[in-house]
Enzyme design. Structure first.
Site, PDB file in Angstrom:
ATOM      1  N   ARG A   1     -16.879 -11.381  31.408  1.00  0.00           N
ATOM      2  CA  ARG A   1     -16.457 -10.410  30.405  1.00  0.00           C
ATOM      3  C   ARG A   1     -14.929 -10.270  30.357  1.00  0.00           C
ATOM      4  O   ARG A   1     -14.382  -9.754  29.383  1.00  0.00           O
ATOM      5  CB  ARG A   1     -17.104  -9.060  30.639  1.00  0.00           C
TER       6      ARG A   1
ATOM      7  N   ASP B   1     -11.304  -0.317  30.412  1.00  0.00           N
ATOM      8  CA  ASP B   1     -12.419   0.039  31.298  1.00  0.00           C
ATOM      9  C   ASP B   1     -11.919   0.841  32.484  1.00  0.00           C
ATOM     10  O   ASP B   1     -10.777   0.677  32.916  1.00  0.00           O
ATOM     11  CB  ASP B   1     -13.031  -1.250  31.896  1.00  0.00           C
TER      12      ASP B   1
END
Ligand code: J9N
Length: 242
Positions: free
Chosen positions: A155, A170
Site C-alpha cells: 500500500r 495515516d
C-alpha cells in the site's frame, strides 16, 4: 517490487493474492509475488521431507538446513536483483510503520515462512536474514506474518493507492504518531447517534481544529507512548480511562 515467498503452504496465499488492492497492483505491474514450495527442494523425494527432530530432544520438528539453504539460494538466483531476505519469527524486530516504509524502498524481498518449531539455527547463521516479528504472540506459521508484511508494504508503493486514498496521513505514516480522529458518513443520524455539527458546518478550519483535538485526546487516552516527550500531559485527561 518483487516478493518471493518461501513456504510449505503456497495455497494459503491463493485468496489473498486475488483481493482487490493487491490484485490491481499486480495487474498494473506495480508488484510481483512469486511463491516457492520448500518441499520442492526436499532431498528425500518420495516423502518430500524437509523437517526432522531436534538434536538434544524437545518437542516438535525443525525445518532442515540443507533444503532451506538450497531453496533460498536457488530462489535468489532466479532473478538478477538480489533479494532482501526476511525470516518471520516471534523473536524478530517488531514490524512498525517505519520498518514498513523502509521495506517499501526495496526492489525485491524474500519472505521465509517457517513452520513447526522453526528453522535449524544454521539457516540463520548461513543466510543471515533479517528476522521480523509482527507482534508478541505465536502463530502456527510465518505465512500470516508474510501477508501482513506484503499488505503493509504494497500500500506504500507509488501508484498503488490513488491520491484520494493516500497513505501519507495515516496514523504512524511518515513519522505521524497520532491516532486517527473519529470519522462519519451518511446517514446524519442513526438510532439517535448524530454526526458532530462541526463536520456539517463547511468551516474547514474549524473541522481541521476539531479533528486535531480529537486525535490528540484519543492518543493521550490510548497511546500516550506515541506522544513526543515534550508534549505529554502531566495530568489525567478528563477522557483518560482509569
Ligand atoms: N510475530 C510472529 C511470527 C510468528 C511465526 C513465524 C513463523 C512461525 S510462527 N509468530 N508470531
Amino acid at each position: 517490487m518483487r516478493f518471493d515467498v518461501v513456504t510449505l503452504f503456497p495455497a494459503i496465499f491463493d485468496g489473498y493474492l486475488t483481493q482487490s488492492l493487491l490484485d490491481k497492483a499486480i495487474v498494473r505491474g506495480l508488484v510481483e509475488i512469486q511463491r516457492h514450495n520448500l518441499r520442492d527442494w526436499a532431498e528425500d523425494t518420495p516423502h518430500r521431507k524437509v523437517d526432522d527432530r531436534p538434536f538434544g530432544g524437545g518437542p516438535g520438528m525443525l525445518l532442515q538446513v540443507e533444503p532451506t539453504v538450497t531453496c533460498v539460494r536457488d530462489v535468489d538466483a532466479m532473478c538478477d536483483v538480489p533479494a532482501r531476505k526476511i525470516l518471520l519469527t516471534p523473536q524478530g524486530r517488531r514490524l512498525d510503520q517505519r520498518l514498513a516504509e523502509d521495506l517499501a524502498t526495496s526492489d525485491r524481498i524474500m519472505l521465509m515462512c517457517g513452520r513447526y518449531e522453526g528453522f535449524d539455527q544454521r539457516v540463520l547463521d548461513i543466510l543471515q536474514p533479517e528476522e521480523i516479528s509482527i507482534g508478541d504472540f505465536v502463530l502456527n506459521g510465518g505465512e500470516v506474518a508474510a501477508m501482513t508484511i506484503i499488505d503493509a508494504v504494497v500500500r506504500l508503493l507509488p501508484g498503488v493507492l490513488g491520491d484520494e486514498q493516500s497513505s501519507l496521513d495515516d496514523s504512524f505514516s511518515r513519522g505521524n504518531r497520532m491516532l486517527e480522529f473519529p470519522q462519519y458518513t451518511r446517514p446524519r443520524e442513526f438510532e439517535g447517534h448524530t454526526v458532530p455539527d462541526v463536520l456539517l458546518s463547511g468551516d474547514h478550519a474549524a473541522i481541521a481544529k476539531w479533528r486535531a483535538e480529537q486525535s490528540r485526546v484519543k492518543t493521550i487516552d490510548r497511546r500516550r507512548d506515541l506522544l513526543p516527550e515534550n508534549s505529554k500531559p502531566n495530568h489525567e485527561h478528563p477522557n483518560q480511562r482509569s
